[in-house]
Each structure stands twice: as structure tokens, then as C-alpha cells.
Design a protein around this motif. Structure first.
Motif, PDB file in Angstrom:
ATOM      1  N   GLU A  59       6.875   3.201   4.328  1.00 42.48           N
ATOM      2  CA  GLU A  59       7.661   2.484   5.333  1.00 42.48           C
ATOM      3  C   GLU A  59       8.919   1.890   4.699  1.00 42.48           C
ATOM      4  OE1 GLU A  59       7.412  -1.833   7.484  1.00 42.48           O
ATOM      5  OE2 GLU A  59       5.511  -0.752   7.289  1.00 42.48           O
ATOM      6  N   LEU A  60       8.766   1.302   3.519  1.00 41.47           N
ATOM      7  CA  LEU A  60       9.882   0.676   2.824  1.00 41.47           C
ATOM      8  C   LEU A  60      10.924   1.712   2.407  1.00 41.47           C
ATOM      9  CD1 LEU A  60      10.827  -2.100   1.868  1.00 41.47           C
ATOM     10  CD2 LEU A  60       9.498  -1.753  -0.213  1.00 41.47           C
ATOM     11  N   GLU A  61      10.481   2.861   1.907  1.00 37.64           N
ATOM     12  CA  GLU A  61      11.406   3.942   1.548  1.00 37.64           C
ATOM     13  C   GLU A  61      12.246   4.348   2.759  1.00 37.64           C
ATOM     14  OE1 GLU A  61       8.662   6.279  -1.773  1.00 37.64           O
ATOM     15  OE2 GLU A  61       8.800   7.034   0.271  1.00 37.64           O
ATOM     16  N   ALA A  62      11.569   4.543   3.889  1.00 36.31           N
ATOM     17  CA  ALA A  62      12.272   4.975   5.106  1.00 36.31           C
ATOM     18  C   ALA A  62      13.214   3.895   5.609  1.00 36.31           C
ATOM     19  CB  ALA A  62      11.263   5.351   6.187  1.00 36.31           C
ATOM     20  N   ARG A  63      12.743   2.662   5.661  1.00 37.90           N
ATOM     21  CA  ARG A  63      13.548   1.553   6.198  1.00 37.90           C
ATOM     22  C   ARG A  63      14.817   1.326   5.389  1.00 37.90           C
ATOM     23  NH1 ARG A  63      15.032  -2.560   9.114  1.00 37.90           N
ATOM     24  NH2 ARG A  63      14.391  -4.697   8.781  1.00 37.90           N
ATOM     25  N   LEU A  64      14.710   1.486   4.069  1.00 39.57           N
ATOM     26  CA  LEU A  64      15.852   1.224   3.198  1.00 39.57           C
ATOM     27  C   LEU A  64      16.618   2.492   2.833  1.00 39.57           C
ATOM     28  CD1 LEU A  64      14.323  -1.503   0.850  1.00 39.57           C
ATOM     29  CD2 LEU A  64      15.700  -1.814   2.914  1.00 39.57           C
ATOM     30  N   GLY A  65      16.180   3.640   3.344  1.00 33.10           N
ATOM     31  CA  GLY A  65      16.869   4.896   3.074  1.00 33.10           C
ATOM     32  C   GLY A  65      16.831   5.282   1.609  1.00 33.10           C
ATOM     33  N   ALA A  66      15.728   4.926   0.925  1.00 37.07           N
ATOM     34  CA  ALA A  66      15.635   5.166  -0.514  1.00 37.07           C
ATOM     35  C   ALA A  66      15.225   6.592  -0.855  1.00 37.07           C
ATOM     36  CB  ALA A  66      14.648   4.187  -1.136  1.00 37.07           C
ATOM     37  N   GLY A  67      14.541   7.278   0.044  1.00 38.73           N
ATOM     38  CA  GLY A  67      14.137   8.656  -0.199  1.00 38.73           C
ATOM     39  C   GLY A  67      12.822   8.796  -0.935  1.00 38.73           C
ATOM     40  N   ASP A  68      12.647   8.041  -2.033  1.00 37.92           N
ATOM     41  CA  ASP A  68      11.410   8.121  -2.812  1.00 37.92           C
ATOM     42  C   ASP A  68      11.250   6.851  -3.645  1.00 37.92           C
ATOM     43  OD1 ASP A  68      13.185   8.409  -4.975  1.00 37.92           O
ATOM     44  OD2 ASP A  68      12.914  10.571  -5.073  1.00 37.92           O
ATOM     45  N   LEU A  69      10.147   6.790  -4.409  1.00 42.02           N
ATOM     46  CA  LEU A  69       9.892   5.587  -5.212  1.00 42.02           C
ATOM     47  C   LEU A  69      10.970   5.356  -6.268  1.00 42.02           C
ATOM     48  CD1 LEU A  69       6.018   5.795  -5.665  1.00 42.02           C
ATOM     49  CD2 LEU A  69       7.306   4.202  -4.233  1.00 42.02           C
ATOM     50  N   ALA A  70      11.477   6.433  -6.846  1.00 46.33           N
ATOM     51  CA  ALA A  70      12.569   6.286  -7.823  1.00 46.33           C
ATOM     52  C   ALA A  70      13.802   5.687  -7.155  1.00 46.33           C
ATOM     53  CB  ALA A  70      12.895   7.631  -8.464  1.00 46.33           C
ATOM     54  N   GLY A  71      14.052   6.090  -5.921  1.00 47.33           N
ATOM     55  CA  GLY A  71      15.176   5.530  -5.173  1.00 47.33           C
ATOM     56  C   GLY A  71      15.000   4.048  -4.908  1.00 47.33           C
ATOM     57  N   LEU A  72      13.752   3.633  -4.613  1.00 48.71           N
ATOM     58  CA  LEU A  72      13.479   2.206  -4.435  1.00 48.71           C
ATOM     59  C   LEU A  72      13.742   1.458  -5.739  1.00 48.71           C
ATOM     60  CD1 LEU A  72      10.193   1.904  -2.334  1.00 48.71           C
ATOM     61  CD2 LEU A  72      12.492   1.227  -1.662  1.00 48.71           C
ATOM     62  N   ALA A  73      13.244   2.005  -6.843  1.00 51.28           N
ATOM     63  CA  ALA A  73      13.426   1.354  -8.141  1.00 51.28           C
ATOM     64  C   ALA A  73      14.911   1.206  -8.463  1.00 51.28           C
ATOM     65  CB  ALA A  73      12.711   2.152  -9.227  1.00 51.28           C
ATOM     66  N   GLN A  74      15.696   2.253  -8.209  1.00 53.44           N
ATOM     67  CA  GLN A  74      17.137   2.186  -8.465  1.00 53.44           C
ATOM     68  C   GLN A  74      17.795   1.122  -7.608  1.00 53.44           C
ATOM     69  OE1 GLN A  74      18.322   6.282  -7.809  1.00 53.44           O
ATOM     70  NE2 GLN A  74      18.844   6.469  -9.978  1.00 53.44           N
ATOM     71  N   ARG A  75      17.358   1.052  -6.359  1.00 50.69           N
ATOM     72  CA  ARG A  75      17.962   0.078  -5.435  1.00 50.69           C
ATOM     73  C   ARG A  75      17.793  -1.351  -5.944  1.00 50.69           C
ATOM     74  NH1 ARG A  75      19.182   0.318   0.331  1.00 50.69           N
ATOM     75  NH2 ARG A  75      19.315  -1.807   1.093  1.00 50.69           N
ATOM     76  N   PHE A  76      16.623  -1.649  -6.504  1.00 54.46           N
ATOM     77  CA  PHE A  76      16.334  -3.017  -6.925  1.00 54.46           C
ATOM     78  C   PHE A  76      16.673  -3.276  -8.391  1.00 54.46           C
ATOM     79  CE2 PHE A  76      12.992  -2.375  -3.530  1.00 54.46           C
ATOM     80  CZ  PHE A  76      13.774  -2.927  -2.545  1.00 54.46           C
ATOM     81  N   ALA A  77      16.910  -2.241  -9.180  1.00 55.43           N
ATOM     82  CA  ALA A  77      17.154  -2.390 -10.615  1.00 55.43           C
ATOM     83  C   ALA A  77      18.410  -3.195 -10.918  1.00 55.43           C
ATOM     84  CB  ALA A  77      17.240  -1.028 -11.290  1.00 55.43           C
ATOM     85  N   GLY A  78      19.403  -3.120 -10.062  1.00 56.26           N
ATOM     86  CA  GLY A  78      20.652  -3.836 -10.303  1.00 56.26           C
ATOM     87  C   GLY A  78      20.557  -5.328 -10.098  1.00 56.26           C
ATOM     88  N   GLY A  79      19.446  -5.807  -9.566  1.00 55.63           N
ATOM     89  CA  GLY A  79      19.267  -7.230  -9.371  1.00 55.63           C
ATOM     90  C   GLY A  79      19.918  -7.785  -8.115  1.00 55.63           C
ATOM     91  N   LYS A  80      20.625  -6.938  -7.367  1.00 58.35           N
ATOM     92  CA  LYS A  80      21.227  -7.388  -6.119  1.00 58.35           C
ATOM     93  C   LYS A  80      20.286  -7.024  -4.978  1.00 58.35           C
ATOM     94  CE  LYS A  80      25.971  -7.006  -7.631  1.00 58.35           C
ATOM     95  NZ  LYS A  80      27.284  -6.448  -7.362  1.00 58.35           N
TER      96      LYS A  80
ATOM     97  N   THR B 122       0.846  -1.184   0.000  1.00 52.34           N
ATOM     98  CA  THR B 122       0.000   0.000   0.000  1.00 52.34           C
ATOM     99  C   THR B 122       0.887   1.241   0.000  1.00 52.34           C
ATOM    100  OG1 THR B 122      -0.012   0.058   2.403  1.00 52.34           O
ATOM    101  CG2 THR B 122      -1.805  -1.183   1.339  1.00 52.34           C
ATOM    102  N   LEU B 123       0.302   2.422  -0.135  1.00 51.34           N
ATOM    103  CA  LEU B 123       1.096   3.651  -0.057  1.00 51.34           C
ATOM    104  C   LEU B 123       1.829   3.740   1.274  1.00 51.34           C
ATOM    105  CD1 LEU B 123      -1.201   6.291  -1.773  1.00 51.34           C
ATOM    106  CD2 LEU B 123       0.925   5.322  -2.632  1.00 51.34           C
ATOM    107  N   GLY B 124       1.144   3.385   2.356  1.00 53.30           N
ATOM    108  CA  GLY B 124       1.790   3.397   3.666  1.00 53.30           C
ATOM    109  C   GLY B 124       2.938   2.411   3.752  1.00 53.30           C
ATOM    110  N   ALA B 125       2.736   1.219   3.169  1.00 51.55           N
ATOM    111  CA  ALA B 125       3.793   0.203   3.173  1.00 51.55           C
ATOM    112  C   ALA B 125       4.977   0.663   2.325  1.00 51.55           C
ATOM    113  CB  ALA B 125       3.241  -1.131   2.669  1.00 51.55           C
ATOM    114  N   LEU B 126       4.702   1.330   1.213  1.00 47.76           N
ATOM    115  CA  LEU B 126       5.785   1.851   0.374  1.00 47.76           C
ATOM    116  C   LEU B 126       6.553   2.955   1.102  1.00 47.76           C
ATOM    117  CD1 LEU B 126       3.996   1.881  -3.072  1.00 47.76           C
ATOM    118  CD2 LEU B 126       6.019   0.533  -2.479  1.00 47.76           C
TER     119      LEU B 126
END
Length: 104
Positions: free
Chosen positions: A29-50, A23-27
């Protein structure tokens, strides 16, 4: 029963079939927990496949809570996942695909 149109999936975790949803709330939470900053940051984090075990726990934990389960990441880390590590990775991939769609 999960509703794929709402981004929900079902997975066997801790011996029970559970619904997961980013959900938006879960996303948020995930941004904060992983220090991604925003949805683009989450996408970048996972784009490398690691992906780390910490990432898997964060993704699945946020999805569980978004799906209405009251499970902490610490509790999740102690639970069995059908298929072990490979199963956990598959759950995370299915959840991200249900949320963001197939990645080309």
C-alpha cells in the motif's frame, strides 16, 4: 501489546495507544501511495532524510492498518498525535526501524 519481533510498535494516536505494523500488505500500500515502485524505491525516498507531512500520513496510516486498525489516512490527518509533528516523525522512524532494522 506490540511484538517487536513481528515489527510492531505502539504509539499514542487519537488519544489511544495503538499497535502499528508494516506488514507486506501495508508495505505494498505504501509503495503504491507514494509511487515508489518497490522496496528499494521506498528506501531511496526516505534515505535523504527529507520527509513530507504526506509521507508521515502514508507511513503511519499504512502502519495502523497493518496493525489491525480501520483508520483511513483522511481520518488519521484529523487525529492528534502525542508530541505533535515531532511525535509523528518519531512514530514513523520507529516503525521503519522496526520493519527494516537500524540504518547504519
Amino acid at each position: 501489546m506490540p511484538n517487536i519481533h513481528r515489527g510492531e510498535i505502539a504509539a499514542e494516536i487519537g488519544g489511544e495507544t495503538r499497535v502499528l505494523c508494516l506488514t507486506l500488505g501495508a508495505l505494498a500500500e505504501l509503495e503504491a501511495r507514494l509511487g515508489a515502485g518497490d522496496l528499494a524505491g521506498l528506501a531511496q525516498r526516505f534515505a535523504g532524510g527529507k520527509i513530507s507531512a504526506r509521507d508521515l500520513t502514508a507511513i503511519i496510516g499504512a502502519g495502523l492498518r497493518g496493525g489491525g486498525n480501520t483508520i483511513s489516512d483522511d481520518d488519521l490527518a484529523q487525529m492528534s498525535v502525542e508530541g505533535g509533528l515531532r511525535g509523528a516523525a518519531e512514530i514513523a522512524v520507529r516503525l521503519l526501524q522496526a520493519t527494516f532494522g537500524e540504518v547504519a
